[in-house]
Design a protein around this motif. Structure first.
Motif, PDB file in Angstrom:
ATOM      1  N   THR A  84       0.825  -1.200   0.000  1.00  0.00           N
ATOM      2  CA  THR A  84       0.000   0.000   0.000  1.00  0.00           C
ATOM      3  C   THR A  84       0.857   1.246   0.000  1.00  0.00           C
ATOM      4  O   THR A  84       1.969   1.246   0.544  1.00  0.00           O
ATOM      5  CB  THR A  84      -0.938   0.018   1.225  1.00  0.00           C
ATOM      6  N   ALA A  85       0.337   2.308  -0.593  1.00  0.00           N
ATOM      7  CA  ALA A  85       1.036   3.595  -0.574  1.00  0.00           C
ATOM      8  C   ALA A  85       0.652   4.423   0.651  1.00  0.00           C
ATOM      9  O   ALA A  85       1.280   5.449   0.921  1.00  0.00           O
ATOM     10  CB  ALA A  85       0.720   4.379  -1.845  1.00  0.00           C
ATOM     11  N   LYS A  86      -0.343   3.983   1.393  1.00  0.00           N
ATOM     12  CA  LYS A  86      -0.766   4.731   2.569  1.00  0.00           C
ATOM     13  C   LYS A  86       0.214   4.547   3.729  1.00  0.00           C
ATOM     14  O   LYS A  86       0.853   3.507   3.857  1.00  0.00           O
ATOM     15  CB  LYS A  86      -2.156   4.269   3.021  1.00  0.00           C
ATOM     16  N   ASP A 103       2.921   8.883   4.036  1.00  0.00           N
ATOM     17  CA  ASP A 103       1.963   8.509   2.995  1.00  0.00           C
ATOM     18  C   ASP A 103       2.577   8.807   1.626  1.00  0.00           C
ATOM     19  O   ASP A 103       3.152   9.883   1.416  1.00  0.00           O
ATOM     20  CB  ASP A 103       0.676   9.313   3.179  1.00  0.00           C
ATOM     21  N   THR A 131       0.740   8.131  -1.404  1.00  0.00           N
ATOM     22  CA  THR A 131      -0.286   8.003  -2.437  1.00  0.00           C
ATOM     23  C   THR A 131      -0.046   9.008  -3.566  1.00  0.00           C
ATOM     24  O   THR A 131      -0.405   8.744  -4.718  1.00  0.00           O
ATOM     25  CB  THR A 131      -1.694   8.194  -1.854  1.00  0.00           C
ATOM     26  N   GLN A 159      -6.812   3.288  -3.836  1.00  0.00           N
ATOM     27  CA  GLN A 159      -5.577   3.705  -4.508  1.00  0.00           C
ATOM     28  C   GLN A 159      -5.525   3.277  -5.975  1.00  0.00           C
ATOM     29  O   GLN A 159      -4.715   3.809  -6.740  1.00  0.00           O
ATOM     30  CB  GLN A 159      -4.372   3.102  -3.781  1.00  0.00           C
TER      31      GLN A 159
END
Length: 263
Positions: A117-119, A192, A194, A223
């Motif tokens: 995940t990019a979070k 983060d 994103t 995303q």
């Protein structure tokens, strides 16, 4: 072929010939986590597979951050005179791939987030990592990993293919406590990213398991529309370990994605 630079402080596997593919492993893993992928992909591509600091024969470098591990990977690519690559990361490896893409966007020919995940971590997730560190320090890394790592697999895999779970736990307990602590602290501190997905002009691959407890489906779904070009794959009865749980399907998808990135 295993290679190293900086007096053995940076180590990696280099296999095959052709366009470069970088595979970055995750927490408590090492380069061999990708063996089922490198065996196939090296027939058509050059595979660069790092052992991150603190795993296998690579010594731990402190302080350790996601950004410093991205620089570690970048140092390998510089040493090999590689100017562009498809970079694919599993879990923590995805965080490193995103950090690499943020600082060196021209290097990235395609980005793969394999159960990642990019979070940034939520406050709840950060607290969970802090508790995990305390548990490892109190009861030992082996005890913690034997209880935790099986949860990286789907219930179906744990019931029907327990040998995969046992092999993954065996790999995990080879990783020493200081490295495990450093990884958790690095993951908790990461920002983060994103915005990196939005800025990328290259294809982005999302591999998602419906039974993934570490990076749940609902975390990743928002995303998938951020990149200009997304390849999205969601799997039933797969947890956090698709490269092992469904290696044949994973390999087909990786081959197709990598080929698309070469166009």
């Amino acid at each position: 072929m295993r290679k190293s630079i900086n007096n053995g402080n940076i180590t990696w596997l280099d296999e095959g010939k052709g366009a470069t593919i970088v595979l970055i492993h995750g927490f408590s893993e090492n380069a061999t986590i990708w063996d089922k992928q490198t065996t196939l992909l090296k027939e058509h591509y050059r595979l660069i597979v790092p052992d991150l600091p603190g795993t296998a024969s690579s010594p731990l470098h402190t302080p350790l951050t996601i950004e410093s591990m991205a620089e570690y990977v970048y140092a390998i690519l510089l040493a090999e005179n590689i100017s562009e690559a498809v970079v694919i990361g599993h879990s923590m490896g995805g965080y490193i791939a995103l950090a690499l893409a943020e600082k060196y966007p021209s290097l990235i020919k395609g980005l793969g987030l394999f159960h990642s995940t990019a979070k940034a971590d939520s406050e709840e997730k950060k607290e969970g990592r802090r508790k995990s560190i305390k548990l490892m320090e109190q009861y030992g890394a082996d005890t913690f990993l034997r209880q935790t790592l099986p949860n990286m697999f789907s219930p179906a895999t744990k019931e029907n293919r327990n040998e995969l779970v046992e092999a993954y736990v065996k790999m995990g307990i080879e990783c020493q406590l200081p490295a495990l602590v450093a990884y958790y602290e690095a993951m908790a501190a990461r920002p983060d990213r994103t915005a990196v997905l939005t800025a990328l002009k290259v294809p982005v691959l999302f591999m998602i398991g419906k039974d993934d407890n570490a990076v749940p489906l609902e975390n990743v779904l928002p995303q998938i529309t951020l990149p200009r070009i997304s390849s999205i794959h969601i799997f039933e009865n797969v947890g956090h370990m698709g490269m092992w749980e469904i290696p044949a399907k994973s390999n087909v998808i990786l081959e197709q994605f990598i080929a698309f990135c070469q166009l």
